[in-house]
Write an enzyme that holds these catalytic residues in place. Structure first.
Site, short mmCIF file in Angstrom:
data_model
loop_
_atom_site.label_atom_id
_atom_site.label_comp_id
_atom_site.label_asym_id
_atom_site.label_seq_id
_atom_site.Cartn_x
_atom_site.Cartn_y
_atom_site.Cartn_z
N SER A 48 38.72 -31.01 -3.65
CA SER A 48 39.06 -30.71 -2.26
C SER A 48 38.88 -29.22 -2.07
O SER A 48 39.07 -28.43 -3.00
CB SER A 48 40.52 -31.07 -1.97
OG SER A 48 40.94 -30.45 -0.76
N VAL A 61 44.24 -45.64 -11.91
CA VAL A 61 43.48 -44.74 -12.79
C VAL A 61 44.28 -43.52 -13.22
O VAL A 61 43.82 -42.73 -14.05
CB VAL A 61 42.13 -44.31 -12.14
CG1 VAL A 61 41.22 -45.50 -11.95
CG2 VAL A 61 42.35 -43.57 -10.83
N TYR A 81 49.05 -30.53 -4.94
CA TYR A 81 47.72 -31.08 -4.63
C TYR A 81 46.63 -30.04 -4.91
O TYR A 81 45.62 -30.34 -5.57
CB TYR A 81 47.69 -31.50 -3.15
CG TYR A 81 46.38 -32.13 -2.68
CD1 TYR A 81 46.07 -33.45 -3.00
CD2 TYR A 81 45.48 -31.42 -1.91
CE1 TYR A 81 44.89 -34.04 -2.54
CE2 TYR A 81 44.29 -31.99 -1.45
CZ TYR A 81 44.01 -33.31 -1.77
OH TYR A 81 42.84 -33.88 -1.33
N ALA A 82 46.84 -28.82 -4.42
CA ALA A 82 45.83 -27.76 -4.62
C ALA A 82 45.66 -27.44 -6.10
O ALA A 82 44.53 -27.19 -6.56
CB ALA A 82 46.24 -26.51 -3.83
N ALA A 83 46.76 -27.46 -6.85
CA ALA A 83 46.68 -27.19 -8.29
C ALA A 83 45.87 -28.27 -9.00
O ALA A 83 45.02 -27.99 -9.85
CB ALA A 83 48.08 -27.09 -8.90
N ILE A 89 38.70 -34.70 6.34
CA ILE A 89 37.89 -35.88 6.64
C ILE A 89 38.83 -36.95 7.20
O ILE A 89 39.91 -37.18 6.64
CB ILE A 89 37.23 -36.42 5.34
CG1 ILE A 89 36.48 -35.31 4.56
CG2 ILE A 89 36.29 -37.60 5.67
CD1 ILE A 89 35.30 -34.68 5.25
N1 LIG Z 1 40.50 -37.08 3.58
C1 LIG Z 1 40.42 -35.78 3.36
O1 LIG Z 1 40.61 -34.97 4.28
C2 LIG Z 1 40.07 -35.28 1.99
C3 LIG Z 1 39.72 -33.92 1.89
C4 LIG Z 1 39.41 -33.42 0.63
C5 LIG Z 1 39.43 -34.24 -0.47
N2 LIG Z 1 39.77 -35.54 -0.33
C6 LIG Z 1 39.80 -36.36 -1.55
O2 LIG Z 1 38.93 -37.45 -1.39
C7 LIG Z 1 39.36 -38.51 -2.25
C8 LIG Z 1 39.40 -39.79 -1.45
O3 LIG Z 1 40.38 -39.64 -0.43
P1 LIG Z 1 40.33 -40.40 0.96
O4 LIG Z 1 40.51 -39.38 2.02
O5 LIG Z 1 39.17 -41.30 1.01
O6 LIG Z 1 41.71 -41.21 0.85
P2 LIG Z 1 42.08 -42.74 1.10
O7 LIG Z 1 43.55 -42.77 1.03
O8 LIG Z 1 41.39 -43.27 2.30
O9 LIG Z 1 41.48 -43.47 -0.18
C9 LIG Z 1 41.95 -43.25 -1.47
C10 LIG Z 1 41.79 -44.51 -2.27
O10 LIG Z 1 42.19 -44.22 -3.61
C11 LIG Z 1 43.02 -45.27 -4.06
N3 LIG Z 1 43.93 -44.77 -5.08
C12 LIG Z 1 44.90 -43.84 -4.93
N4 LIG Z 1 45.52 -43.63 -6.09
C13 LIG Z 1 44.95 -44.46 -6.99
C14 LIG Z 1 45.17 -44.73 -8.36
N5 LIG Z 1 46.14 -44.10 -9.04
N6 LIG Z 1 44.39 -45.63 -8.99
C15 LIG Z 1 43.42 -46.28 -8.30
N7 LIG Z 1 43.17 -46.08 -7.00
C16 LIG Z 1 43.93 -45.18 -6.35
C17 LIG Z 1 43.75 -45.75 -2.82
O11 LIG Z 1 44.28 -47.07 -3.00
C18 LIG Z 1 42.66 -45.67 -1.77
O12 LIG Z 1 41.91 -46.86 -1.70
C19 LIG Z 1 40.70 -38.08 -2.81
O13 LIG Z 1 40.52 -37.59 -4.12
C20 LIG Z 1 41.13 -36.97 -1.88
O14 LIG Z 1 42.00 -36.07 -2.50
C21 LIG Z 1 40.08 -36.09 0.87
#
Ligand SMILES: NC(=O)c1ccc[n+]([C@@H]2O[C@H](COP(=O)([O-])OP(=O)(O)OC[C@H]3O[C@@H](n4cnc5c(N)ncnc54)[C@H](O)[C@@H]3O)[C@@H](O)[C@H]2O)c1
Length: 248
Positions: A141, A63, A154-156, A187
């Site tokens: 985030s 994406v 990432y933060a940006a 998380i």
């Molecule tokens: N885990 C944390 O602590 C945390 C905290 C704040 C925000 N987030 C945000 O939550 C969201 C989900 O993260 P998560 O922790 O579940 O991570 P994760 O790595 O478990 O899952 C992310 C999923 O996104 C998919 N993905 C990554 N890049 C992609 C792309 N270009 N096209 C299609 N799919 C893609 C990966 O294959 C994976 O299945 C993210 O946007 C992350 O920045 C996570």
């Protein structure tokens, strides 16, 4: 069954928070188009959602690319003849001091964590506006609010998601398309597997709740924003399931 027959796209649905949102939406009766670039995990997640009786399909897509973001939404439009809820969740995380962030790292981060949100949303909006009903939920985030050392890129990107969310909300809420963000704290998902254990322990200890969250604890926040009447009054908000780390 708060999402009965709602046509939903969840990006990054093969793992972590996206997978938990997909499962939660499936249990609530949604019709799902799950997008991810990991085809194997995506197929497993589609099967899991189908076990809950949900109509669920997968689209393998990056994406961060124009073709992938549009393919994710187009698959929903084609299969379900419309779209009601778009969850822009796909994201990645790398860590480096600002002086060590290469242009390539920066561009990749912007593509996956920010540009994807713009591209998929822009593709979904015409259908939502035409039916005068839509929900866009962007997973940002808390680091987009408080910042994080060695995470400038990432933060940006995540701050960009929050700004995008507020601006679009101002544009389209009068047409009953509601746009909001979720800014989770730490998380336990594969995204943070690479971060060292000592840091995680120290971080958990400084959280008011004393622990990291679980993906299943974030998914209901997306459900709230997607549902009626629960989500009806949220416009341009950034909700913070973050164990108390950030209090607006
Ligand atoms: N885990 C944390 O602590 C945390 C905290 C704040 C925000 N987030 C945000 O939550 C969201 C989900 O993260 P998560 O922790 O579940 O991570 P994760 O790595 O478990 O899952 C992310 C999923 O996104 C998919 N993905 C990554 N890049 C992609 C792309 N270009 N096209 C299609 N799919 C893609 C990966 O294959 C994976 O299945 C993210 O946007 C992350 O920045 C996570």
């Amino acid at each position: 069954m708060q999402l009965q027959d709602k046509r939903c796209v969840v990006t990054g649905a093969a793992s972590g928070i996206g997978a938990a949102i997909a499962q939660c939406f499936a249990q609530e009766g949604a019709r799902l188009m799950l997008a991810d670039r990991d085809s194997e995990k995506l197929a497993a997640m589609v099967a899991r959602c189908q076990q809950f009786g949900a109509e669920c399909h997968g689209v393998v897509a990056d994406v961060g690319e124009v073709s992938g973001a549009t393919a994710a939404v187009d698959a929903c439009l084609a299969r379900f003849d419309g779209i009601d809820v778009l969850v822009n969740n796909a994201g990645m995380l790398t860590q480096a001091r600002c002086t060590d962030i290469t242009l390539e790292m920066w561009e990749e981060m912007m593509a996956v964590d920010l540009r994807s949100v713009f591209l998929a949303t822009q593709r979904a909006l015409p259908a939502m506006l035409a039916q005068r009903w839509g929900r866009v939920i962007n997973v940002a985030s808390q680091l987009g609010i408080k910042g994080g050392a060695e995470l400038c890129h990432y933060a940006a990107a995540k701050a960009g998601v929050i700004g995008f969310t507020k601006s679009l909300a101002l544009e389209v809420s009068s047409q009953n398309v509601l746009v909001n963000a979720i800014a989770p704290g730490p998380i336990e998902t594969p995204l943070i597997d690479g971060i060292n254990t000592a840091w995680k322990k120290a971080k958990a200890a400084e959280l008011p709740l004393g622990r990291f969250g679980r993906a299943e604890e974030v998914a209901p926040v997306a459900l709230l924003l997607a549902s009626e009447p629960g989500g009806n009054l949220f416009v341009g908000q950034t909700l913070g399931p973050n164990s108390g780390d950030v209090m607006p």
